[in-house]
Design a protein around this motif. Structure first.
Motif, PDB file in Angstrom:
ATOM      1  N   LYS E  49       0.834  -1.209   0.000  1.00 58.56           N
ATOM      2  CA  LYS E  49       0.000   0.000   0.000  1.00 58.56           C
ATOM      3  C   LYS E  49       0.863   1.251   0.000  1.00 58.56           C
ATOM      4  O   LYS E  49       0.538   2.240  -0.652  1.00 58.56           O
ATOM      5  CB  LYS E  49      -0.929  -0.001   1.210  1.00 58.56           C
ATOM      6  CG  LYS E  49      -2.097  -0.957   1.038  1.00 58.56           C
ATOM      7  CD  LYS E  49      -3.053  -0.862   2.206  1.00 58.56           C
ATOM      8  CE  LYS E  49      -3.934  -2.087   2.295  1.00 58.56           C
ATOM      9  NZ  LYS E  49      -4.359  -2.351   3.677  1.00 58.56           N
ATOM     10  N   GLY E  53       0.949   4.013  -3.316  1.00 55.16           N
ATOM     11  CA  GLY E  53       0.337   5.318  -3.101  1.00 55.16           C
ATOM     12  C   GLY E  53      -0.946   5.305  -2.304  1.00 55.16           C
ATOM     13  O   GLY E  53      -1.571   6.341  -2.111  1.00 55.16           O
ATOM     14  N   VAL E  54      -1.369   4.118  -1.832  1.00 55.59           N
ATOM     15  CA  VAL E  54      -2.626   4.047  -1.096  1.00 55.59           C
ATOM     16  C   VAL E  54      -2.460   4.605   0.314  1.00 55.59           C
ATOM     17  O   VAL E  54      -3.344   5.267   0.852  1.00 55.59           O
ATOM     18  CB  VAL E  54      -3.128   2.594  -1.050  1.00 55.59           C
ATOM     19  CG1 VAL E  54      -4.266   2.445  -0.075  1.00 55.59           C
ATOM     20  CG2 VAL E  54      -3.549   2.167  -2.443  1.00 55.59           C
ATOM     21  N   PRO E  74      -2.760   6.860  -5.326  1.00 56.37           N
ATOM     22  CA  PRO E  74      -2.612   5.771  -6.301  1.00 56.37           C
ATOM     23  C   PRO E  74      -2.383   6.325  -7.704  1.00 56.37           C
ATOM     24  O   PRO E  74      -1.693   5.704  -8.514  1.00 56.37           O
ATOM     25  CB  PRO E  74      -3.951   5.043  -6.210  1.00 56.37           C
ATOM     26  CG  PRO E  74      -4.493   5.374  -4.879  1.00 56.37           C
ATOM     27  CD  PRO E  74      -4.022   6.758  -4.570  1.00 56.37           C
ATOM     28  N   ARG E  78       0.580   5.284 -10.215  1.00 50.50           N
ATOM     29  CA  ARG E  78       0.257   4.806 -11.548  1.00 50.50           C
ATOM     30  C   ARG E  78       1.008   5.620 -12.604  1.00 50.50           C
ATOM     31  O   ARG E  78       1.451   5.082 -13.623  1.00 50.50           O
ATOM     32  CB  ARG E  78      -1.249   4.897 -11.756  1.00 50.50           C
ATOM     33  CG  ARG E  78      -1.701   4.299 -13.055  1.00 50.50           C
ATOM     34  CD  ARG E  78      -3.170   4.069 -13.038  1.00 50.50           C
ATOM     35  NE  ARG E  78      -3.514   3.055 -12.064  1.00 50.50           N
ATOM     36  CZ  ARG E  78      -4.538   3.136 -11.240  1.00 50.50           C
ATOM     37  NH1 ARG E  78      -5.302   4.187 -11.247  1.00 50.50           N
ATOM     38  NH2 ARG E  78      -4.780   2.147 -10.403  1.00 50.50           N
ATOM     39  N   TYR E  86      -4.804  -5.639  -5.289  1.00 51.23           N
ATOM     40  CA  TYR E  86      -4.783  -5.604  -3.828  1.00 51.23           C
ATOM     41  C   TYR E  86      -5.348  -6.881  -3.226  1.00 51.23           C
ATOM     42  O   TYR E  86      -6.196  -7.547  -3.815  1.00 51.23           O
ATOM     43  CB  TYR E  86      -5.589  -4.402  -3.328  1.00 51.23           C
ATOM     44  CG  TYR E  86      -5.007  -3.092  -3.767  1.00 51.23           C
ATOM     45  CD1 TYR E  86      -3.980  -2.490  -3.054  1.00 51.23           C
ATOM     46  CD2 TYR E  86      -5.464  -2.465  -4.921  1.00 51.23           C
ATOM     47  CE1 TYR E  86      -3.427  -1.296  -3.470  1.00 51.23           C
ATOM     48  CE2 TYR E  86      -4.926  -1.264  -5.347  1.00 51.23           C
ATOM     49  CZ  TYR E  86      -3.901  -0.683  -4.622  1.00 51.23           C
ATOM     50  OH  TYR E  86      -3.359   0.495  -5.040  1.00 51.23           O
ATOM     51  N   GLN E  87      -4.879  -7.159  -2.009  1.00 47.80           N
ATOM     52  CA  GLN E  87      -5.368  -8.360  -1.323  1.00 47.80           C
ATOM     53  C   GLN E  87      -6.872  -8.268  -1.058  1.00 47.80           C
ATOM     54  O   GLN E  87      -7.590  -9.245  -1.192  1.00 47.80           O
ATOM     55  CB  GLN E  87      -4.617  -8.531   0.001  1.00 47.80           C
ATOM     56  CG  GLN E  87      -4.976  -9.815   0.733  1.00 47.80           C
ATOM     57  CD  GLN E  87      -4.121 -10.018   1.977  1.00 47.80           C
ATOM     58  OE1 GLN E  87      -3.467  -9.102   2.467  1.00 47.80           O
ATOM     59  NE2 GLN E  87      -4.101 -11.236   2.476  1.00 47.80           N
ATOM     60  N   ASP E  88      -7.332  -7.070  -0.700  1.00 46.25           N
ATOM     61  CA  ASP E  88      -8.778  -6.918  -0.465  1.00 46.25           C
ATOM     62  C   ASP E  88      -9.528  -6.649  -1.772  1.00 46.25           C
ATOM     63  O   ASP E  88     -10.669  -6.220  -1.760  1.00 46.25           O
ATOM     64  CB  ASP E  88      -9.034  -5.812   0.557  1.00 46.25           C
ATOM     65  CG  ASP E  88      -8.537  -4.451   0.089  1.00 46.25           C
ATOM     66  OD1 ASP E  88      -8.109  -4.332  -1.087  1.00 46.25           O
ATOM     67  OD2 ASP E  88      -8.566  -3.503   0.883  1.00 46.25           O
ATOM     68  N   ALA E  90     -10.328  -4.512  -3.751  1.00 48.54           N
ATOM     69  CA  ALA E  90     -10.660  -3.141  -4.112  1.00 48.54           C
ATOM     70  C   ALA E  90     -11.472  -3.082  -5.402  1.00 48.54           C
ATOM     71  O   ALA E  90     -11.103  -2.447  -6.376  1.00 48.54           O
ATOM     72  CB  ALA E  90      -9.385  -2.284  -4.250  1.00 48.54           C
TER      73      ALA E  90
END
Ligand SMILES: Nc1ncnc2c1ncn2[C@@H]1O[C@H](COP(=O)(O)OP(=O)(O)OP(=O)(O)O)[C@@H](O)[C@H]1O
Ligand SMILES: Nc1ncnc2c1ncn2[C@@H]1O[C@H](COP(=O)(O)OP(=O)(O)OP(=O)(O)O)[C@@H](O)[C@H]1O
Ligand SMILES: O[C@@H]1[C@@H](O)[C@H](O)OC[C@H]1O
Ligand SMILES: [Mg+2]
Ligand SMILES: [Mg+2]
Lengths: 301, 347, 254, 347, 254
Positions: E49, E53-54, E74, E78, E86-88, E90
């Motif tokens: 993350k 840039g999260v 983000p 980019r 992402y793991q979650d 998004a």
């Protein structure tokens, strides 16, 4: 706490005015006159008003006023019962209570009342409407604002009772507009659609009058269906002049405001004041409007 | 739990020390809002030292806020479940009306002289009147799955309509004077208004219920993830009905309090109660999306506008300026809190 | 063979136009570990939801210990001794790990306060810490909402919850997907230990070595129907992959 | 997309046929609500064949709903982002006031005879007046991250306060009669009120914007998962500001329409507009939690209460019964839709 | 060795009282596949993350091609050519798979309508179908909201999205966790193909065989710091597990 029978300090130069609602032309006119009079007499006037014509907020405002201890509070109680306890408290704290526009049921609290007889105003509206309609039989409609609003309830009641004396006029159930002109317009349009023999409408305040006038003029019925409004705000007077409204029941807010301050000052100084004054109501029509222009409400001070 | 194992307990425990009160306060979502409330009180006390910091003003502020506080406490539960209740003001009116009419009826038309038996019945009727609307709301939300906004907007109109039908739109105006002088305007311990004591007791009970009992935990769980709550065996439907009923009950109590204080049913005067209560709850840090919130926050949220209103009146701020200033303070208060909140991944 | 503990016959489940289950059957016997495998979208999670009362099948029959039952809610399934760790975890993100572990089964305080509904938070937290330790989960802060935990930490809590309350049967829908190497082994150990206490386990997994190491039997779902059943001791990885992809088919539409 | 592969296209395509209109309608969340609307029209037409199914009534219903429709259209966008806007009614008033005052000012005090140049300036001022509040709302929601409920409750008060400050609370009453007779009460094609044409065009544009453009897609994405939208490179803050600005703009337009229709600013008459608009949107199937909704649904949601109100007056339903009946119909309409919706796992 | 494409030095990231990163460092060179591994809660996702840039680190330095940069959103990351799965996931659960694939990068209609912002939905849907096919994802209905897809289907969409837009570097946070056997192989193939086009890939995974089969290098995170770096060709599974569990430590606090 400070509930002891407070004595009013005759030298107190602070007054408070609590009207029934923020930004209603009737109350603005009272305020203007009151400010003028207070300034002329060298008094400080704190003007406050609830957002809507509702007792809870007004009673809260009154609490704040009482805490700041003016010599007198001039108030238009939004409920003739609910405001009794807080006004009694004001009195106990040595604040003179002057009622304007409306009055408490309990006559023992205020030193003086300059109150309008809204019931009589409603009756006057009915008489005026009947006169305007002439002998044409048909249906009439009263537009109230929100159930439980003391002023407009009394106007509607007075109107209903008086219309009952005119057998040619059939009274439709009184409708409630929630004080929104758009709702008023819609009710009048629908009533027109359902009752082609509608001959008269009584609008108990400004917003309902506005909606009713628009709906009637939009339907091309201005002047055919008689519209009686309440209060002579600048806009209503214009509508009267250009035929969108046929009559207005007007009060005299300028005089109420001025006289209210005078009596408040007198009461502070311990001078005698008249306990009870019913303020006048008058029907203004297009014919007599030029003679009655002193009743037109102010749009700015 | 069938299977347990004690070995690694100590290791895990050292990883999770109980947080101290200070840390918990600093981490709370309402710290700044609370400070804003304190700041406002200080400000007005400085501006009007003769008027604001007086016993009279304190009493007055507390008493007048009591009914709204009851509504906000109930609303806190509802909003934590991610619901909403727009009907509270009308339910307050309805309860007051049925209660007052019952007391009048039992006293043969004029309840002014009625005794404690009649008053007790009036209280029960007010509570029951509120609860009935609460049950109706709850069933429509939880069983029929109609969005809470629509359900309670419907009952907002319907409860008021019912009250108007019963009274023909005219306020019931005789209220037992025994009720008015004790609960309405009486004080205990010399200075504490009885209405305030009642409101405080109810609020404390609500804090207890929300923050320490299974009922409270289920309230949070449902708002956080209703489906997870259901799969965990929580009776979501029943619980939601209970929460709306609680809110209705508290609205009924508020109706009774209002009756005691004003001595009349105030049919036309409660159209903004719903927004005021919701605003208090959200101002107090409860999320409209559910799952988080505290009763204490809602208490703060009730008093910030109340203090502002009173303070502005005393300071002689012109009425048209007041809503502008109130709006600015509300936004600023929440913004201060918000700045400190870290963006959480979820949602 | 003993009488099946749980049996599903010809379950059909539609979501709008999508047929997630097209006559799926499934069997678990007491005390065995059954792996339920299949491609993505084969219908495994849907089957689990139907068998744990979360969803109701459109048609088909479910039998518990030979008796037809209607699992109309998770509570009903739980009353039959069925516990589940869902693939989507089904946790309350705003509650802390202990609260999630005990959700719906809170420990109350002793005495009157407990009967009034008051929770024993300290005790729940202590027991939760023990339970998590068993799975090798180290949580940095037990009072933090579960929504802010790492993916694996969150999954561990969900798995710990299902095992903690296991009674006759535990469904575990991809319980190790997000777990680290160590935690994964711990979970497999726990599965074996649970099995040894006589509780049946249904394991869903895409990890074939894991399946082969822990399962007694394997059932394969494909496009919403059961296409094969294997004895884990006798089956090869190729057989499993073949059955999942449709290269190998054993069962006719039952 | 850098890497593409055409081989399996046909296989996948056959898996995903475009749904037909029938299926899409049947699957929509507003089918039943729409049928309820039709049903109500039929009912009232049968009850009052002389009054309800008339050109006069149709014109009135449509014209009088036009300003609220503009508010509901804007509100649809806001609610789909999972926001809310309580300020619309006050912004409507504010815009009407600044527009009317500008036109009066440009005409030397009485705008009645003003020409199209002045009217055009008045329109621009109304739109700008609305947009300013929208920008303020948007910035406080998206940049300062204050909950939309608090922000817009604040601007609800503040915009009205500002309008009252400007006018001293007294309606501006001279409105160009050219405006009133064309936009306010004029018709085109013989029977279609110009106000209705304007409202219809704006609504169609909004449908186009929401359902076919990137702007619309971002609106849904933000409401569905704001963090995912942010991570996808969508400028969430900017977009939210744009959405609130759009809503403010539409409120400004509604203010101008209302000016044209009523010929005055109706300052104190719009305190319920916010709840009415929100109710219309939710009634139309848009979720308060964001991510789903349609403009068409909101249109239906505006007209169900309008038809009910008109129909009840015509059918002679006693006033106090009306809110009760309206509540029941609203709940029933949504419930019919809800029954068909499958519980989706997510949320 | 070439100059690193992306380098992180001594990143620290705190969430309230929790220190997710305690001086973590990380390096990726152009065109390589780096596996980032570590126990649950080691800080892998937090590191990703910070590098996409999260989230913003509390301290430490990030360099892209040797230049210090601040990845404050983000969008900034980019712009540097960094794409992430992402793991979650998004994703926007209410939008359909095609809309999610193209989120933030919608194809507009040609001509004026496109300049007015109008989308070319048909084209996006067609391209999405192709893209999904490449990963072996079969979606029953491309118009269904992604929230109602199966876990693996949803993950495939997220992975497809990151690869579709890859420019210089792709982070993939456990991209295969929920995937079936076939889909997993496809993703690993795609990773290799992407690498072959010169794009670097950072793969986070708890599946060691997978890591060893696809990665060129491995970096190991433990308790928020990098503890080891390996050349994938030379390392054993024991080394990896040792480094993750702390049994083996290579780097001092850098
Ligand atoms: N609520 C729903 N609405 C529509 N379709 C659904 C829904 N739930 C599942 N499906 C569809 O049903 C099929 C089976 O889904 P399910 O989740 O059971 O698959 P699975 O075998 O668990 O896959 P995975 O291995 O990816 O978890 C999929 O095609 C999925 O898209
Ligand atoms: N928003 C947050 N608030 C509080 N703590 C957090 C937050 N995000 C992460 N953490 C904590 O930081 C640590 C690192 O989390 P992270 O998600 O980076 O782990 P990870 O290595 O990706 O683990 P996994 O393999 O389980 O995905 C964990 O202890 C986690 O609980
Ligand atoms: O016209 C005024 C009315 O609108 C208000 O409600 O009461 C007092 C008035 O005179
Ligand atoms: Mg699954
Ligand atoms: Mg992670």
């Amino acid at each position: 706490g400070d509930t002891g029978g407070g004595q009013t300090d005759p030298g107190n130069k602070n007054l408070a005015l609590i009207t029934g609602m923020r930004g209603e032309p009737f109350y603005v006119s009272i305020e203007c006159a009151a400010q003028q009079e207070a300034a002329a007499q060298g008094y400080q006037l704190n003007v406050q008003a609830p957002e809507k014509f509702e007792q809870a907020e007004q009673s809260q405002i009154l609490g704040g006023i009482v805490s700041s201890r003016p010599g007198a509070v001039i108030i238009s109680p939004t409920d003739d019962k609910a405001l009794a306890a807080p006004l009694q408290q004001a009195k106990n704290n040595g604040i003179q209570v002057v009622e304007v526009d409306t009055a408490l049921e309990d006559r023992s609290i205020a030193v003086t009342s300059l109150s309008s007889d809204n019931y009589a105003g409603g009756q006057l509206a009915a008489q005026t409407l009947a006169q305007l309609v002439g002998d044409k039989p048909g249906k009439v409609l009263a537009l109230n604002t929100k159930a439980g609003t003391s002023t407009t309830d009394e106007r509607a009641k007075g109107f209903e009772d008086e219309i009952a004396k005119h057998p040619d006029l059939e009274l439709l159930p009184t409708q409630y507009t929630e004080n929104e002109p758009a709702t008023a317009a819609q009710i009048v349009s629908s009533t027109l659609a359902a009752n082609p023999d509608l001959v008269g409408v009584f609008a108990t305040n400004l917003n309902t009058g506005e909606g009713a006038a628009t709906a009637l003029s939009n339907a091309g019925k201005s002047g055919q269906v008689q519209l009686v409004g309440f209060d002579a705000s600048p806009k209503q007077v214009d509508d009267l002049r250009n035929g969108r409204v046929q009559a207005l029941i007007a009060q005299n807010p300028g005089k109420i405001g001025q006289e209210g301050v005078k009596r408040a000052i007198a009461a502070i100084k311990g001078e005698p004041v008249e306990r009870e004054t019913k303020t006048e109501m008058i029907a203004i029509t297009r014919e007599n409007m030029d003679q009655q222009s002193q009743y037109f409400y102010k749009s700015s001070c | 739990m069938p299977t347990q194992q004690g070995s690694q307990k100590s290791e895990v425990d050292t990883l999770t020390p109980e947080k101290g009160l200070g840390a918990r306060l600093a981490g709370s979502n309402t710290l700044w809002t609370g400070l804003v409330l304190v700041g406002l009180c200080v400000l007005f006390s400085v501006l009007r030292p003769d008027a604001f910091p007086t016993l009279f003003n304190a009493q007055n502020l507390l008493v007048q806020a009591a009914p709204l506080l009851m509504l906000a406490v109930g609303m806190t539960f509802v909003i934590i479940t991610s619901g909403i209740d727009l009907s509270v003001g009308s339910v307050l009116v309805f309860s007051g009306v049925v209660s007052a009419m019952t007391m009048e009826g039992l006293s043969g038309g004029d309840a002014t002289g009625a005794g404690w038996g009649v008053i007790a019945i009036g209280l029960v009727v007010a509570l029951a009147g509120g609860a009935v609307w609460g049950v109706l709301n709850g069933v429509l939300v939880a069983v029929a799955r109609v969005p809470a906004l629509i359900v309670t907007l419907g009952s907002f109109g319907a409860a008021l309509g019912a009250a108007q039908l019963l009274t023909n739109g005219i306020d019931v105006r005789t209220v037992p004077s025994a009720l008015r002088t004790t609960l309405g305007t009486g004080t205990s311990f010399g200075v504490v208004p009885n209405l305030v004591i009642l409101a405080a007791v109810v609020t404390l009970l609500a804090i207890w219920l929300l923050h320490t009992t299974a009922f409270g935990r289920y309230t949070y769980a449902i708002g956080s993830n209703a489906e997870a709550a259901r799969r965990s065996g929580i009776k979501v439907t029943r619980h939601l009905v209970a929460v709306y009923t609680l809110t209705g009950l508290l609205a009924g109590l508020a109706g009774f309090m209002s009756l005691a204080y004003f001595g009349t049913t105030t049919i036309s005067g409660h159209s903004n109660d719903n927004l005021n209560a919701i605003a208090a709850v959200v101002l107090g840090g409860t999320s409209l999306f559910g799952g988080v919130g505290t009763v204490l926050g809602s208490v703060i949220g009730v008093f910030i506008p109340a203090v502002l209103d009173a303070g502005f009146v005393m300071a002689g701020v012109r009425p048209f300026w007041q809503p502008i200033a109130v709006g600015a303070v509300l936004v600023a208060a929440v913004w201060l809190d918000q700045r400190r909140r870290k963006a959480r991944n979820s949602r | 063979m003993t009488e099946p503990l749980l049996e599903a016959r010809d379950l059909v489940k539609r979501y709008g136009g999508v047929e997630a289950l097209r006559g799926a059957s499934f069997t678990v016997h007491p005390g065995e570990v059954v792996a339920l495998i299949g491609d993505n979208g084969a219908g495994k999670s849907t089957l689990v939801k139907c068998l744990s009362g979360v969803e109701q099948p459109d048609s088909g029959q479910i039998l518990v210990s030979g008796q037809p039952v209607v699992l109309d809610s998770p509570t009903t399934a739980r009353a039959h001794g069925i516990e589940t760790a869902y693939q989507d975890l089904a946790v309350a993100p705003d509650l802390d790990p202990a609260a999630n572990l005990f959700l719906g089964r809170e420990i109350r305080r002793p005495g009157l306060l407990g009967r009034l509904g008051m929770l024993d938070k300290a005790r729940m937290r202590a027991q939760a810490a023990e339970q998590f330790a068993k799975f090798g989960v180290s949580l940095p802060d037990l009072t933090v909402p579960i929504g802010s935990l790492s993916g694996g930490q969150r999954q561990s809590v969900a798995v710990a919850r299902s095992v903690a309350w296991a009674d006759k049967l535990v469904f575990m829908d991809e319980p190790t997907a997000a777990l680290g190497v160590v935690q994964r082994e711990r979970v497999l150990d726990v599965i074996r230990r649970v099995r040894d206490t006589g509780i049946a386990v249904v394991l869903i997994s895409h990890n074939m070595p894991e399946v082969l190491s822990v399962a007694d039997r394997v059932e394969v779902l494909r496009l919403g129907t059961r296409v094969a059943r294997f004895n884990a001791a006798e089956v090869t990885l190729e057989d499993l992959v073949g059955a999942m992809t449709g290269a190998l088919s054993q069962e006719d539409a039952s």
